[in-house]
Design a protein around this motif. Structure first.
Motif, PDB file in Angstrom:
ATOM      1  N   LEU A   1       0.795  -1.261   0.184  1.00 40.81           N
ATOM      2  CA  LEU A   1      -0.064   0.092  -0.063  1.00 40.81           C
ATOM      3  C   LEU A   1       0.644   1.213  -0.063  1.00 40.81           C
ATOM      4  O   LEU A   1       0.431   2.433  -0.428  1.00 40.81           O
ATOM      5  N   THR A   2       2.117   1.181   0.530  1.00 39.66           N
ATOM      6  CA  THR A   2       2.850   2.399   0.849  1.00 39.66           C
ATOM      7  C   THR A   2       3.338   2.720  -0.631  1.00 39.66           C
ATOM      8  O   THR A   2       4.089   2.304  -1.276  1.00 39.66           O
TER       9      THR A   2
ATOM     10  N   ALA B   1      10.015   8.997   6.380  1.00 40.13           N
ATOM     11  CA  ALA B   1      11.438   8.419   6.191  1.00 40.13           C
ATOM     12  C   ALA B   1      11.807   7.616   7.630  1.00 40.13           C
ATOM     13  O   ALA B   1      12.258   6.279   7.534  1.00 40.13           O
ATOM     14  N   GLY B   2      11.559   8.342   8.623  1.00 43.36           N
ATOM     15  CA  GLY B   2      11.681   7.326   9.770  1.00 43.36           C
ATOM     16  C   GLY B   2      10.796   6.196  10.205  1.00 43.36           C
ATOM     17  O   GLY B   2      11.425   5.224  10.673  1.00 43.36           O
TER      18      GLY B   2
ATOM     19  N   ASP C   1      12.314   3.377   7.887  1.00 40.17           N
ATOM     20  CA  ASP C   1      13.251   2.960   8.250  1.00 40.17           C
ATOM     21  C   ASP C   1      13.261   2.086   9.484  1.00 40.17           C
ATOM     22  O   ASP C   1      13.791   0.906   9.198  1.00 40.17           O
ATOM     23  N   ARG C   2      12.390   2.316  10.308  1.00 40.51           N
ATOM     24  CA  ARG C   2      12.108   1.437  11.487  1.00 40.51           C
ATOM     25  C   ARG C   2      11.225  -0.025  10.940  1.00 40.51           C
ATOM     26  O   ARG C   2      11.789  -0.920  11.604  1.00 40.51           O
ATOM     27  N   MET C   3      10.377   0.182   9.935  1.00 39.66           N
ATOM     28  CA  MET C   3       9.805  -1.201   9.352  1.00 39.66           C
ATOM     29  C   MET C   3      10.796  -1.698   8.738  1.00 39.66           C
ATOM     30  O   MET C   3      10.756  -3.092   8.593  1.00 39.66           O
TER      31      MET C   3
ATOM     32  N   SER D   1       0.260   6.335   2.367  1.00 39.87           N
ATOM     33  CA  SER D   1       1.352   6.820   2.992  1.00 39.87           C
ATOM     34  C   SER D   1       1.550   6.320   4.392  1.00 39.87           C
ATOM     35  O   SER D   1       0.597   6.112   5.116  1.00 39.87           O
ATOM     36  N   LEU D   2       2.762   5.797   4.490  1.00 39.76           N
ATOM     37  CA  LEU D   2       3.176   5.187   5.752  1.00 39.76           C
ATOM     38  C   LEU D   2       3.538   6.348   6.573  1.00 39.76           C
ATOM     39  O   LEU D   2       4.453   6.933   6.325  1.00 39.76           O
ATOM     40  N   ASP D   3       2.600   6.589   7.712  1.00 37.43           N
ATOM     41  CA  ASP D   3       2.862   7.732   8.513  1.00 37.43           C
ATOM     42  C   ASP D   3       3.622   7.141   9.822  1.00 37.43           C
ATOM     43  O   ASP D   3       4.454   8.110  10.394  1.00 37.43           O
TER      44      ASP D   3
END
Length: 172
Positions: free
Chosen positions: A123-124, A129-130, A133-135, A163-165
């Motif tokens: 979906l993303t 960015a954070g 990076d964490r995922m 959007s991955l928020d």
């Protein structure tokens, strides 16, 4: 509510499950899972999300995860236990989300890997960015969740539309 308002999807992986001699669908939470699920629920509560709907796999471990997490929320959303979420591919999960009632603005889906992690990636289209990076670094361990937003009606949700928020995972 206008369909032009952003929709929010929280993808929550079930908490750590035990491995007793039962069918996979019937596996209960392990002790660590019973500790981590409320922590995830508190983190969701702290995020201020007011869920309109919870879509939960019918497996024992997802139902137990949701039961423990939802008690931490200020408002208990309508919960639908959906058989199609169990062992679902990202495409199958998109199909379930496409059927979400239009009056639901914020939905939590409680499911399994690899489907939940795959769905977050599929979906993303854009990402904080954070969070990305964490995922990427953590993968999608038990009790982790990703927060995605998209514009438009649920029936238009498709790969790359969100959007991955945010992304969160418990400490090991």
């Amino acid at each position: 509510m206008s369909v032009a308002e952003p929709r929010r999807i929280v993808l929550l992986r079930h908490a750590k499950a035990d491995w007793p001699q039962v069918a996979d669908h019937e596996r209960p939470l392990a002790e660590r899972g019973r500790k981590d699920a409320p922590v995830a629920g508190r983190r969701l509560a702290d995020s201020g999300f007011d869920f309109d709907l919870a879509l939960c796999s019918t497996s024992t471990r997802t139902r137990e995860t949701w039961k423990l997490a939802v008690h931490e929320l200020p408002h208990r959303p309508k919960t639908v236990y959906e058989e199609r979420i169990y062992d679902a591919s990202p495409g199958e999960l998109v199909a379930v989300l496409n059927e979400t009632p239009e009056d639901a603005r914020t939905v939590v889906l409680i499911g399994h890997n690899p489907g939940v992690h795959g769905l977050a990636e599929v979906l993303t289209g854009r990402a904080d960015a954070g969070a990305r990076d964490r995922m990427t670094r953590r993968g999608f361990p038990t009790s982790a969740f990703a927060v995605l937003t998209f514009d438009g009606p649920w029936k238009t949700l498709e790969p790359g539309a969100a959007s991955l928020d945010d992304y969160w995972a418990p400490s090991e």
